[in-house]
Motif scaffolding. Structure first.
Motif, mmCIF file in Angstrom:
data_model
loop_
_atom_site.group_PDB
_atom_site.id
_atom_site.type_symbol
_atom_site.label_atom_id
_atom_site.label_comp_id
_atom_site.label_asym_id
_atom_site.label_seq_id
_atom_site.Cartn_x
_atom_site.Cartn_y
_atom_site.Cartn_z
ATOM 1 N N TYR A 269 12.956 -21.172 -72.902
ATOM 2 C CA TYR A 269 12.217 -21.752 -71.739
ATOM 3 C C TYR A 269 10.932 -21.933 -72.121
ATOM 4 C CZ TYR A 269 15.573 -21.931 -68.084
ATOM 5 O OH TYR A 269 16.738 -22.019 -67.436
ATOM 6 N N TYR B 131 12.025 -17.471 -66.480
ATOM 7 C CA TYR B 131 13.259 -17.793 -66.696
ATOM 8 C C TYR B 131 13.877 -17.313 -67.980
ATOM 9 C CZ TYR B 131 12.358 -20.925 -62.716
ATOM 10 O OH TYR B 131 12.042 -21.310 -61.720
ATOM 11 N N TRP C 107 14.989 -14.036 -66.921
ATOM 12 C CA TRP C 107 16.212 -14.252 -65.958
ATOM 13 C C TRP C 107 17.480 -14.504 -66.528
ATOM 14 C CZ3 TRP C 107 16.476 -16.061 -60.136
ATOM 15 C CH2 TRP C 107 15.845 -15.347 -59.425
ATOM 16 N N ALA C 108 17.252 -15.402 -67.369
ATOM 17 C CA ALA C 108 18.349 -15.942 -68.263
ATOM 18 C C ALA C 108 18.974 -14.676 -69.276
ATOM 19 C CB ALA C 108 18.096 -16.842 -69.282
ATOM 20 N N SER D 106 20.918 -12.364 -66.671
ATOM 21 C CA SER D 106 21.982 -13.190 -66.062
ATOM 22 C C SER D 106 23.262 -13.077 -67.147
ATOM 23 C CB SER D 106 21.840 -14.581 -65.826
ATOM 24 O OG SER D 106 20.917 -14.726 -64.434
ATOM 25 N N LYS E 114 22.829 -20.957 -65.157
ATOM 26 C CA LYS E 114 23.189 -19.786 -65.881
ATOM 27 C C LYS E 114 22.460 -18.775 -65.184
ATOM 28 C CE LYS E 114 20.117 -21.811 -69.092
ATOM 29 N NZ LYS E 114 19.396 -23.187 -67.899
ATOM 30 N N HIS E 115 21.577 -18.841 -64.259
ATOM 31 C CA HIS E 115 20.798 -17.869 -63.533
ATOM 32 C C HIS E 115 21.710 -17.277 -62.311
ATOM 33 C CE1 HIS E 115 17.203 -18.449 -65.929
ATOM 34 N NE2 HIS E 115 17.398 -19.738 -65.802
ATOM 35 N N ALA F 265 21.481 -13.330 -61.491
ATOM 36 C CA ALA F 265 19.829 -12.927 -61.322
ATOM 37 C C ALA F 265 19.471 -13.457 -60.024
ATOM 38 C CB ALA F 265 19.122 -13.289 -62.464
ATOM 39 N N LEU F 266 20.012 -14.686 -59.462
ATOM 40 C CA LEU F 266 19.586 -15.199 -58.273
ATOM 41 C C LEU F 266 20.341 -14.716 -57.379
ATOM 42 C CD1 LEU F 266 18.390 -18.582 -57.485
ATOM 43 C CD2 LEU F 266 20.312 -17.856 -56.228
#
Length: 384
Positions: free
Chosen positions: A58, A64, A67-68, A71, A347-348, A351-352
């Motif tokens: 990223y 991110y 987070w990726a 995830s 993809k997230h 995590a989201l």
């Protein structure tokens, strides 16, 4: 009325954000109902379709990247052996143009986050991937542990498991909620009243239609056209592991190898025209088909005359910056918005969903970049 069932949380929208939100809440013992007008990852949804890239790169945006990473771990744990084919570890190859600052920042961030990767100069790229023409490419970065999520089936699997954990799922069209203060219930087009303590709207491109006064000018649904090119018979050069998933940010183009015999997938990542997700035409344009044909002929010379075997028109739901929107309604404090996937959000999902559960149940500190106040009415994309 005393017999009216009350849920702890109602999640409206069964795309990847809604599915994982319901899953995390159910896992934590909440009484959850997940609602969608058309079905999980349906054909009009931003989460619909066969495949999505999961990559760690990223640029300098460590938020991110981390987070990726989280995830990908969650996706792989969830898939286990039962759904192992829903993650395809194709590897992800980033291609750099002249003086590609974004990719050099990606290298720094991947190192900082201890993500495995390999740098490749032009000579190495040409030896490893002779089926690609590397004109205008100076170097590459390869993430061996990244790849592709089989999107539609992955979302359906998450919804199914959330139901096994106690969540309820129903097919229903939701009316726009009205009022201020605490929202007590929402109504469906069939006249059903759904009572809950919290309401999480994970409606993607429909957020602006449900909340036109607040989000109508802050969620930008854009038309995105996707193409699959047929591979010559008996040719394995375009299937993984010979060909990885790839991105050339200078051209705003990405592609995936021949997965499940669907053909080479390719699309332009620049934002298309603003559209209505209910009424936009779902047939690709001749103009974009020619542009993609020309690009494939340039980048994959063997496929110069390959047929287009499948197409798809979907949409992103972009915020002004590309950052996610996860925040409370400014007037109804038990109503939450969660969207703005902006073309990179799928993809997230794990995590989201975990983040939203933490906001609702734990009062966790919010990420300022996700706030409604940071979402402008003019697009100035900063997240890729």
């Amino acid at each position: 009325m005393s017999n009216q069932k009350r849920y702890d949380v109602a999640v409206i929208g069964a795309g990847v954000f809604g599915a994982w939100t319901a899953w995390h809440l159910a896992r934590r013992g909440q009484r959850v109902v997940l609602i969608d007008a058309y079905g999980p990852a349906h054909s009009r949804a931003s989460s619909g379709g066969e495949s999505r890239i999961i990559r760690m790169g990223y640029g300098a945006d460590e938020l991110y990247t981390r987070w990726a990473m989280r995830s990908l771990l969650r996706w792989k744990e969830f898939f286990g052996t039962e759904h192992r084919m829903l993650f395809q570890q194709t590897g992800v190859l980033w291609l750099a143009g002249e003086d590609d600052l974004q990719l050099r920042q990606t290298i720094f961030t991947l190192k900082r986050c201890e993500v495995p990767f390999e740098e490749m100069d032009r000579d190495v790229l040409e030896r490893r991937f002779p089926q690609i023409a590397f004109d205008d490419v100076t170097f590459g970065v390869f993430e061996p542990e990244s790849g592709v999520l089989m999107a539609r089936r992955a979302v359906a699997a998450v919804v199914e498991d959330a139901v096994k954990r106690g969540a309820e799922y129903r097919l229903a069209q939701i009316a726009t909620p009205r009022g201020s203060g605490l929202l007590d219930s929402i109504s469906t087009s069939a006249g059903e009243r759904i009572v809950a303590g919290h309401f999480v709207f994970t409606c993607g491109a429909w957020l602006g239609k449900l909340f036109p006064d607040i989000l109508g000018e802050r969620i930008f649904p854009s038309r995105q056209e996707v193409f699959f090119f047929g591979i010559p018979g008996g040719d394995s050069r375009f299937a993984p592991p010979t060909l990885p998933t790839w991105l050339f940010q200078h051209d705003l183009v990405y592609g995936m190898p021949d997965l499940e015999s669907r053909g080479l997938k390719i699309a332009f990542d620049h934002h298309g025209e603003r559209v209505d997700p209910d009424t936009q035409p779902r047939m690709v344009s001749q103009e974009m088909a020619e542009a993609v044909r020309n690009y494939v002929a340039r980048r994959f010379p063997v496929l110069r005359d390959a047929p287009i075997v499948e197409t798809r028109v979907c949409q992103y739901e972009n915020t002004s910056s590309g950052d996610f929107l996860v925040d409370r309604h400014p007037e109804m404090k038990n109503v939450w918005f969660a969207g703005g996937g902006s073309g990179h959000g799928f993809k997230h999902g794990p995590a989201l969903g975990e983040y939203i559960a933490g906001q609702i149940l734990d009062g966790a500190s919010p990420e300022p970049r996700f706030s409604l106040t940071t979402k402008d009415t003019i697009q100035n994309r900063a997240v890729y």
